[in-house]
Design a protein around this motif. Structure first.
Motif, mmCIF file in Angstrom:
data_model
loop_
_atom_site.group_PDB
_atom_site.id
_atom_site.type_symbol
_atom_site.label_atom_id
_atom_site.label_comp_id
_atom_site.label_asym_id
_atom_site.label_seq_id
_atom_site.Cartn_x
_atom_site.Cartn_y
_atom_site.Cartn_z
ATOM 1 N N HIS A 1 21.822 39.688 30.255
ATOM 2 C CA HIS A 1 22.277 39.668 28.865
ATOM 3 C C HIS A 1 21.631 40.751 28.003
ATOM 4 N N ASP A 2 20.534 41.329 28.507
ATOM 5 C CA ASP A 2 19.861 42.363 27.718
ATOM 6 C C ASP A 2 20.236 43.783 28.161
ATOM 7 N N ALA A 3 21.240 43.900 29.028
ATOM 8 C CA ALA A 3 21.692 45.236 29.448
ATOM 9 C C ALA A 3 22.506 45.883 28.327
ATOM 10 N N ASP A 4 22.449 47.193 28.254
ATOM 11 C CA ASP A 4 23.254 47.911 27.267
ATOM 12 C C ASP A 4 24.734 47.855 27.629
ATOM 13 N N TYR A 5 25.024 47.821 28.930
ATOM 14 C CA TYR A 5 26.407 47.694 29.385
ATOM 15 C C TYR A 5 26.434 47.285 30.856
ATOM 16 N N PHE A 6 27.614 46.874 31.319
ATOM 17 C CA PHE A 6 27.852 46.494 32.703
ATOM 18 C C PHE A 6 28.979 47.369 33.239
ATOM 19 N N HIS A 7 28.728 48.086 34.329
ATOM 20 C CA HIS A 7 29.681 49.065 34.866
ATOM 21 C C HIS A 7 30.325 48.572 36.156
ATOM 22 N N THR B 1 38.944 53.429 46.499
ATOM 23 C CA THR B 1 39.964 54.155 47.259
ATOM 24 C C THR B 1 39.631 54.298 48.736
ATOM 25 N N ILE B 2 38.362 54.499 49.049
ATOM 26 C CA ILE B 2 37.974 54.776 50.428
ATOM 27 C C ILE B 2 38.043 53.520 51.288
ATOM 28 N N PHE B 3 37.622 52.396 50.703
ATOM 29 C CA PHE B 3 37.482 51.167 51.493
ATOM 30 C C PHE B 3 38.631 50.184 51.291
ATOM 31 N N GLY B 4 39.470 50.394 50.274
ATOM 32 C CA GLY B 4 40.645 49.557 50.099
ATOM 33 C C GLY B 4 40.393 48.197 49.498
ATOM 34 N N THR B 5 39.434 48.116 48.564
ATOM 35 C CA THR B 5 39.217 46.870 47.831
ATOM 36 C C THR B 5 39.509 47.100 46.354
ATOM 37 N N GLU B 6 39.833 46.010 45.651
ATOM 38 C CA GLU B 6 40.187 46.129 44.240
ATOM 39 C C GLU B 6 39.771 44.868 43.488
ATOM 40 N N ILE B 7 39.310 45.073 42.267
ATOM 41 C CA ILE B 7 39.029 43.951 41.361
ATOM 42 C C ILE B 7 40.338 43.620 40.647
ATOM 43 N N HIS B 8 40.833 42.418 40.842
ATOM 44 C CA HIS B 8 42.164 42.055 40.345
ATOM 45 C C HIS B 8 42.142 41.332 39.005
ATOM 46 N N ALA B 9 40.953 41.049 38.478
ATOM 47 C CA ALA B 9 40.850 40.310 37.219
ATOM 48 C C ALA B 9 40.058 41.115 36.199
ATOM 49 N N ASP B 10 40.250 40.769 34.928
ATOM 50 C CA ASP B 10 39.427 41.339 33.862
ATOM 51 C C ASP B 10 38.252 40.391 33.642
ATOM 52 N N TYR B 11 37.069 40.827 34.053
ATOM 53 C CA TYR B 11 35.897 39.952 33.982
ATOM 54 C C TYR B 11 35.518 39.628 32.541
ATOM 55 N N ASP B 12 34.847 38.500 32.376
ATOM 56 C CA ASP B 12 34.194 38.175 31.112
ATOM 57 C C ASP B 12 32.737 38.613 31.237
ATOM 58 N N SER B 13 32.310 39.522 30.391
ATOM 59 C CA SER B 13 30.954 40.050 30.471
ATOM 60 C C SER B 13 30.213 39.762 29.167
ATOM 61 N N PRO B 14 28.940 39.368 29.259
ATOM 62 C CA PRO B 14 28.157 39.105 28.050
ATOM 63 C C PRO B 14 27.723 40.380 27.328
ATOM 64 N N VAL B 15 27.893 41.524 27.999
ATOM 65 C CA VAL B 15 27.552 42.827 27.408
ATOM 66 C C VAL B 15 28.781 43.728 27.541
ATOM 67 N N PRO B 16 28.826 44.842 26.811
ATOM 68 C CA PRO B 16 29.992 45.726 26.921
ATOM 69 C C PRO B 16 30.263 46.122 28.375
ATOM 70 N N MET B 17 31.522 45.998 28.799
ATOM 71 C CA MET B 17 31.892 46.311 30.180
ATOM 72 C C MET B 17 32.555 47.686 30.242
ATOM 73 N N ILE B 18 32.065 48.484 31.160
ATOM 74 C CA ILE B 18 32.564 49.842 31.368
ATOM 75 C C ILE B 18 33.286 49.863 32.711
ATOM 76 N N LYS C 1 18.534 49.800 29.453
ATOM 77 C CA LYS C 1 18.868 49.247 30.765
ATOM 78 C C LYS C 1 20.376 49.088 30.906
ATOM 79 N N ALA C 2 20.887 49.363 32.110
ATOM 80 C CA ALA C 2 22.308 49.170 32.393
ATOM 81 C C ALA C 2 22.465 48.414 33.701
ATOM 82 N N ALA C 3 23.560 47.673 33.822
ATOM 83 C CA ALA C 3 23.853 46.903 35.028
ATOM 84 C C ALA C 3 25.058 47.510 35.736
ATOM 85 N N TYR C 4 24.967 47.603 37.064
ATOM 86 C CA TYR C 4 26.048 48.194 37.858
ATOM 87 C C TYR C 4 26.427 47.281 39.016
#
Length: 333
Positions: A113-119, A125-142, A68-71
């Motif tokens: 918490h049981d996901a293999d990774y979080f993406h 680029t198209i909509f002009g939004t951006e994630i400005h922080a480095d999230y804390d993730s309980p699983v590997p973040m991609i 399982k993966a989370a997106y």
């Protein structure tokens, strides 16, 4: 010059063997600068691949998705990455702003918490939004950082894998970078085709097959330049200055308005439209701005309006010219 005569060898960069010691140094130096400029810790590999970020949409789940993966669905490319992952296992969409035409980055969701990774896709680029922080993730973040890598400091150790096409902040299209935490690999039970296995390219130092030699060489020159100006912190300072200048004008000018949530506004892709009462001036402004020397400011066909892409190579003088054009157009109307 390198295309004509590479390192005094008498033949060009695109003619010399990619197995030569001269070209081997190009890849080694590019990897070293990647690690230095992004403060990549031990235990991570940097590799250069073909296929663009779009190939990574399937390569990531091929190598990492067992069950399982989370997106997080924040835009067109995030949606495409999620779609590809569904071919390999269960995909949980933790949150989406699709119903609001991707005008904000969702908050307040739960990462399973049981996901293999979080993406995530850090810049849209198209909509002009951006994630400005480095999230804390309980699983590997991609993270797909195709359009904002090297634009701001990032804490690489919070990520399991970072990938991106080079054609925004790094080099011409044709090479894709991958930063991957080595311990994540080799855990899926499915067989992986040789070319799609990250371990193949780590083992062969990005030389398993003929690499895209010119884009990698160009990336090396870009990284040298970035280091010479003060690295990522200086680039971040410049990018914030460019974005602040343009967003301030969009907010001040009665003809225009922004299209996204203020806290999620992208530093790389600044999207705006004419205010409703001036909507009929859109074509006129486009022609006016084009005549003033603006290139490529028409918004993506899916959202319309205007988009000023302020990638690392763009000087602040370009933003100043656009602001001047907006002010002149305001006076005329």
């Amino acid at each position: 010059e390198a295309i004509k005569d590479f390192e005094g060898t008498g033949i060009g960069l695109m003619e010399i063997s990619h197995r030569s010691k001269e070209y081997d140094k190009v890849v080694a130096d590019a990897v070293a600068l990647f690690k230095e400029l992004l403060h990549i810790p031990d235990g991570y590999s940097v590799i250069f691949l073909g296929g663009g970020a779009s190939l990574q949409f399937c390569m990531v789940p091929f190598n990492l998705l067992e069950k399982k993966a989370a997106y997080l669905n924040t835009g067109t490319w995030a949606n495409k990455a999620q779609k590809e992952a569904k071919l390999f296992g269960e995909v949980i969409e933790v949150a989406s702003s699709k119903d609001a035409n991707y005008t904000f980055i969702p908050k307040g969701y739960t990462i399973p918490h049981d996901a293999d990774y979080f993406h995530i896709t850090t810049n849209n680029t198209i909509f002009g939004t951006e994630i400005h922080a480095d999230y804390d993730s309980p699983v590997p973040m991609i993270a797909d950082m195709s359009s904002d890598i090297f634009s701001r400091p990032i804490d690489v150790k919070k990520y399991g894998l970072i990938y991106g096409g080079a054609q925004k902040n790094l080099a011409p299209a044709g090479v894709t970078f991958v930063i991957v935490k080595d311990e994540l690999l080799g855990k899926v039970t499915r067989p992986i085709p040789t070319m799609l296995d990250y371990r193949t390219h780590i083992k062969e130092n990005s030389m398993f097959n003929t690499p895209p030699v010119l884009p990698i060489y160009t990336a090396l020159q870009t990284l040298k330049w970035l280091k010479s100006i003060g690295g990522v912190p200086e680039m971040y300072k410049r990018n914030k200055a460019k974005a602040t200048l343009l967003y301030n004008e969009i907010d001040r000018n009665k003809l225009f308005k922004g299209t996204t949530a203020v806290e999620d506004r992208s530093l790389m892709n600044i999207c705006f439209v004419l205010n409703d009462q001036y909507k009929d001036l859109e074509d006129e402004f486009y022609k006016f701005a084009t005549a003033k020397g603006m290139v490529g400011i028409k918004g993506h066909r899916s959202v319309g309006g205007f988009r000023a892409s302020c990638y690392n190579a763009l000087p602040i003088s370009a933003v100043e010219a656009l602001v001047a054009a907006m002010q002149e157009f305001e006076k005329a109307h």
